[in-house]
Design an enzyme around this catalytic site. Structure first.
Site, PDB file in Angstrom:
ATOM      1  N   ASP A 188      32.963 134.534  41.478  1.00 20.49           N
ATOM      2  CA  ASP A 188      32.345 135.570  42.229  1.00 20.49           C
ATOM      3  C   ASP A 188      33.658 136.658  42.857  1.00 20.49           C
ATOM      4  O   ASP A 188      34.673 136.354  42.294  1.00 20.49           O
ATOM      5  CB  ASP A 188      31.679 134.797  43.605  1.00 20.49           C
ATOM      6  CG  ASP A 188      33.043 134.361  44.551  1.00 20.49           C
ATOM      7  OD1 ASP A 188      34.030 134.357  44.258  1.00 20.49           O
ATOM      8  OD2 ASP A 188      32.400 133.934  45.723  1.00 20.49           O
ATOM      9  N   ASP A 203      29.297 124.818  47.026  1.00 17.83           N
ATOM     10  CA  ASP A 203      30.891 124.782  46.868  1.00 17.83           C
ATOM     11  C   ASP A 203      31.480 124.617  48.363  1.00 17.83           C
ATOM     12  O   ASP A 203      30.854 125.075  49.590  1.00 17.83           O
ATOM     13  CB  ASP A 203      31.207 125.955  46.222  1.00 17.83           C
ATOM     14  CG  ASP A 203      31.173 127.289  46.983  1.00 17.83           C
ATOM     15  OD1 ASP A 203      32.405 127.487  47.869  1.00 17.83           O
ATOM     16  OD2 ASP A 203      30.170 127.892  47.069  1.00 17.83           O
ATOM     17  N   CYS A 255      41.474 101.552  48.520  1.00 14.71           N
ATOM     18  CA  CYS A 255      41.025 102.457  47.450  1.00 14.71           C
ATOM     19  C   CYS A 255      41.138 102.547  46.293  1.00 14.71           C
ATOM     20  O   CYS A 255      42.487 102.149  45.778  1.00 14.71           O
ATOM     21  CB  CYS A 255      41.545 104.023  48.118  1.00 14.71           C
ATOM     22  SG  CYS A 255      40.848 105.402  47.248  1.00 14.71           S
ATOM     23  N   CYS A 303      41.113 104.810  44.007  1.00 13.41           N
ATOM     24  CA  CYS A 303      41.548 106.099  43.127  1.00 13.41           C
ATOM     25  C   CYS A 303      42.811 106.098  42.745  1.00 13.41           C
ATOM     26  O   CYS A 303      43.812 105.327  43.136  1.00 13.41           O
ATOM     27  CB  CYS A 303      41.179 107.447  43.895  1.00 13.41           C
ATOM     28  SG  CYS A 303      42.593 107.901  45.157  1.00 13.41           S
ATOM     29  N   CYS A 344      45.870 106.814  45.145  1.00  9.82           N
ATOM     30  CA  CYS A 344      46.176 105.580  46.206  1.00  9.82           C
ATOM     31  C   CYS A 344      46.939 104.498  45.420  1.00  9.82           C
ATOM     32  O   CYS A 344      47.600 103.826  46.104  1.00  9.82           O
ATOM     33  CB  CYS A 344      45.115 105.155  46.880  1.00  9.82           C
ATOM     34  SG  CYS A 344      44.400 106.555  47.877  1.00  9.82           S
ATOM     35  N   HIS A 386      42.482 112.965  46.689  1.00 13.30           N
ATOM     36  CA  HIS A 386      41.926 111.661  47.201  1.00 13.30           C
ATOM     37  C   HIS A 386      40.600 112.081  48.008  1.00 13.30           C
ATOM     38  O   HIS A 386      39.487 111.245  47.839  1.00 13.30           O
ATOM     39  CB  HIS A 386      42.805 110.881  48.157  1.00 13.30           C
ATOM     40  CG  HIS A 386      42.187 109.812  48.664  1.00 13.30           C
ATOM     41  ND1 HIS A 386      41.552 108.729  48.357  1.00 13.30           N
ATOM     42  CD2 HIS A 386      41.678 109.954  50.250  1.00 13.30           C
ATOM     43  CE1 HIS A 386      41.026 108.065  49.566  1.00 13.30           C
ATOM     44  NE2 HIS A 386      41.114 108.759  50.490  1.00 13.30           N
TER      45      HIS A 386
END
Length: 700
Positions: A372, A528, A652, A654, A657, A679
């Site tokens: 945009d 978004d 966590c 992820c 982490c 994260h």
């Protein structure tokens, strides 16, 4: 009058200690109908009013939350943990209740000797029998500390009857010393002024409690000092001067009970399940198109080889080759990326880099990229700085998957009559020009998106209707980033009748999990926001997010020597030298890492962290503000304790982490803060996908 019923310490090896401190204005509860002086002056009325406030009744040690009280209690608890619960007792001089024990249950009140003149203090203190009760009480102790301000010292009506083998220590300001009289016992007065506040790097507010806490910690390591101070009270000053100041700050605060937390959460939420209800309307015809999350591109990259132990970047690295989140995680934590032209154009180097490699290679991302113009960047201009042909060439040349027509925001002063109609018409004219030129010139490499701006539900609905009539199958609603969710829903309700089964609808700058079911039901197919990512360093107390929805504050340990504003303010204000701050900084990093490995206790870790934290909070608006610093430190103490107790980074799954451990929970520099943001985006996307799947399961 008999003495207060305080158990006498059984140990004959150590002096028996009594701490006499005062009530504080800051309390755990402060209801509007708390007790007043008039209530205490009428026993019948006091009983009735106390019953009215019984829901707020707690032991005195929990009721007071002022800095002095908190630090005194930490010192008391340190002595008890070291030598047993009977070694030290504490009594509180209350301007409402008189002399009270730490476990005496009280209700909130608003009475202080600070607001009384001398005759009023003398009369009311006599009514409360403060002198008589304290005189009887102190006979059981060998060493008595008085941590009282001038008016509270006056309320004691010294001197007391005392023994020659007793020792009295007063921490008092110069103006308070006129009320101190102990003719028959050993005494020592430690004068407190601005000079001592600077000497101990602590504000006058709470300094008495701070110094008692230092003394307690020193004694815990060397018990012989208790005998030394009892026999030579003047030695206290030397002991305090050798105490490691950086370790002597409050460790804890009264915890909020689970019931109180639940009550707080319920008061903030409007719906029991935490989700905004779906409007009682049929689902939008495009609901089968699903829903996607795009993340805005704002140069959110990190050095992949950053050294967390030494805080050093990769030598001679090229910043534009640092890694985005999708290069760290096995799968991107978003369905696409939004890139605004004003962001690309903000740097000639970045613009050249993007133009050389194209948008996908520049971002190292093969998924969908939406472009945009970035209307927020030219909001104050009369007209957008771009032309349709320029933007079309930009989208096509760089390889965007989607491109939005040129719009102009209708918010704030620009939503007033006259300006709003002009921008509304300009946005629609640009959209018509945009889609017509796409058809004429055969721009088929990207999907055109028509931008809709408005100032109320009706104007947005009119814009969407016009865009659909122009032939747009993808429409983006702008100007709603700060709009309440219910107001957005009102807009979507007006828009829904114009949507087709093939119409895709995007919301710019809006990512709200609680509103996702309603947005999806009303036709939103994409949105978004960088909110989850940027909360890692912009949110005051929700920097680390979890899959359960619980959030935590990261521990602030800013680097010294890297031109940080807060550190510079501390040095410029003369609060501490850079060398001292560097030591506190390194102590903090070491403590939290050792805690993560199980080598430091929670209390030891908090003690070290809050030492650095307090000094950083002292400068405020060009002045040294101990009151503000103490308030912020109390808040940080609560937040840090919760984070360290729960250790969410260990729960966590992820990759960040798992690889970084506690480093991800430290608020310090781009390479930690943005990784924590990555994260958070991972957590947000996982929760978003789970919510969408749940909604789909219900509709199947």
């Amino acid at each position: 009058m008999i003495a207060l019923n305080i158990p006498i310490a059984t140990s004959q090896l150590l002096p028996r200690i009594l701490v006499v401190t005062s009530c504080t204005g800051e309390k755990l509860y402060s209801p509007k109908n708390q007790l007043t002086l008039a209530d205490f002056q009428d026993p019948v009325r006091l009983q009735k009013r106390s019953e009215e406030l019984s829901a707020y009744q707690v032991p005195a040690r929990q009721m007071y939350t002022g800095t002095q009280h908190l630090q005194v209690m930490e010192g008391v608890e340190k002595l008890r943990r070291s030598f047993g619960t009977q070694v030290v007792d504490i009594v509180i001089v209350s301007a409402g209740y008189g002399l009270i024990l730490e476990n005496q249950e009280i209700v909130p009140y608003e009475v202080t000797f600070q607001n009384m003149n001398h005759s009023e203090i003398d009369e009311w203190a006599d009514t409360l029998e403060i002198h008589t009760q304290l005189e009887s009480t102190i006979s059981n102790y060998d060493l008595v500390f008085f941590l009282l301000g001038a008016n509270y010292l006056r309320s004691l009506a010294l001197p007391f009857k005392s023994r020659s083998d007793q020792t009295f220590i007063f921490l008092a300001s110069g103006s308070s010393q006129q009320f101190i009289s102990v003719p028959d016992s050993k005494k020592f007065i430690l004068p407190l002024s601005n000079a001592e506040a600077k000497k101990y790097s602590y504000g006058l507010v709470g300094l008495k409690g701070f110094l008692f806490k230092q003394f307690a910690l020193k004694v815990a390591h060397d018990p012989k000092l208790l005998q030394t101070v009892t026999h030579q009270p003047e030695s206290l000053e030397k002991i305090l001067d050798t105490q490691p100041i950086q370790l002597e700050l409050p460790l804890s605060l009264p915890k909020v009970s689970p019931q109180q937390k639940q009550k707080s959460k319920k008061s903030k939420g409007r719906y029991s399940d935490g989700l905004i209800p779906i409007p009682n309307l049929p689902p939008a015809p495009n609901i089968s198109l699903g829903m996607q999350y795009f993340i805005p591109e704002w140069d959110d990259r990190v050095d992949p080889n950053f050294d967390f132990k030494t805080d050093t970047l990769t030598p001679k690295r090229e910043p534009y080759e640092d890694w985005y989140a999708h290069q760290i995680y096995p799968q991107p934590n978003y369905d696409g990326i939004l890139v605004s032209k004003v962001v690309v154009d903000k740097s000639r180097k970045k613009k050249n880099y993007v133009e050389e490699f194209g948008i996908h290679k520049a971002l190292r991302y093969q998924g969908e990229i939406l472009g945009d113009c970035g209307a927020f960047g030219y909001i104050k201009e009369e007209k957008p700085p771009y032309k349709t042909e320029e933007i079309l060439d930009y989208y096509t040349g760089l390889g965007f998957n989607y491109g939005v027509s040129i719009d102009h925001l209708i918010v704030g002063d620009f939503a007033k009559p006259g300006s709003r109609e002009f921008r509304f018409g300009l946005t629609l004219d640009n959209a018509l020009d945009f889609i017509e030129k796409c058809r004429e010139r055969g721009y088929e490499k990207f999907t055109p998106i028509g931008a809709a701006q408005g100032w109320n539900p009706e104007s947005y609905a009119e814009a969407v209707k016009e865009l659909i009539n122009m032939g747009y199958e993808y429409i983006a609603l702008g100007g709603m980033a700060r709009t309440p969710s219910q107001d957005i829903i009102d807009v979507l309700i007006k828009i829904q009748p114009y949507l087709k089964s093939t119409t895709r609808l995007h919301l710019f700058g809006v990512a709200r999990l609680d509103a996702i079911p309603a947005f999806r039901h009303l036709g939103v197919t994409s949105f978004d926001s960088s909110g989850p990512l940027r909360s890692a360093w912009l949110d005051p107390d929700a920097n680390y997010q979890t899959i359960t929805g619980k959030t935590y504050a990261a521990v602030r340990i800013p680097p010294v020597g890297k031109n940080g504003l807060r550190v510079k303010q501390v040095v410029d204000a003369g609060i501490a030298e850079q060398e001292e701050l560097k030591k506190l900084e390194q102590n903090s990093l070491n403590a939290i890492r050792e805690y993560d490995k199980g080598r430091y206790s929670l209390e030891e870790t908090l003690e070290v962290l809050l030492a650095y934290d307090y000094l950083l909070e002292l400068p405020r608006n060009g002045k040294v503000s101990p009151v503000a610093a103490e308030r912020r430190q109390r808040q940080h103490a609560i937040m840090y304790r919760e984070l360290l107790e729960d250790q969410p980074w260990k729960k966590c799954d992820c990759v960040i982490c798992q690889e970084l451990g506690v480093e991800v929970a430290i608020f310090r520099g781009n390479d930690r803060n943005r990784r924590r943001g990555f994260h958070n985006t991972y957590v947000f996307y996982k929760r978003f996908k789970a919510l969408i799947q749940s909604l789909q399961n219900k509709s199947d």
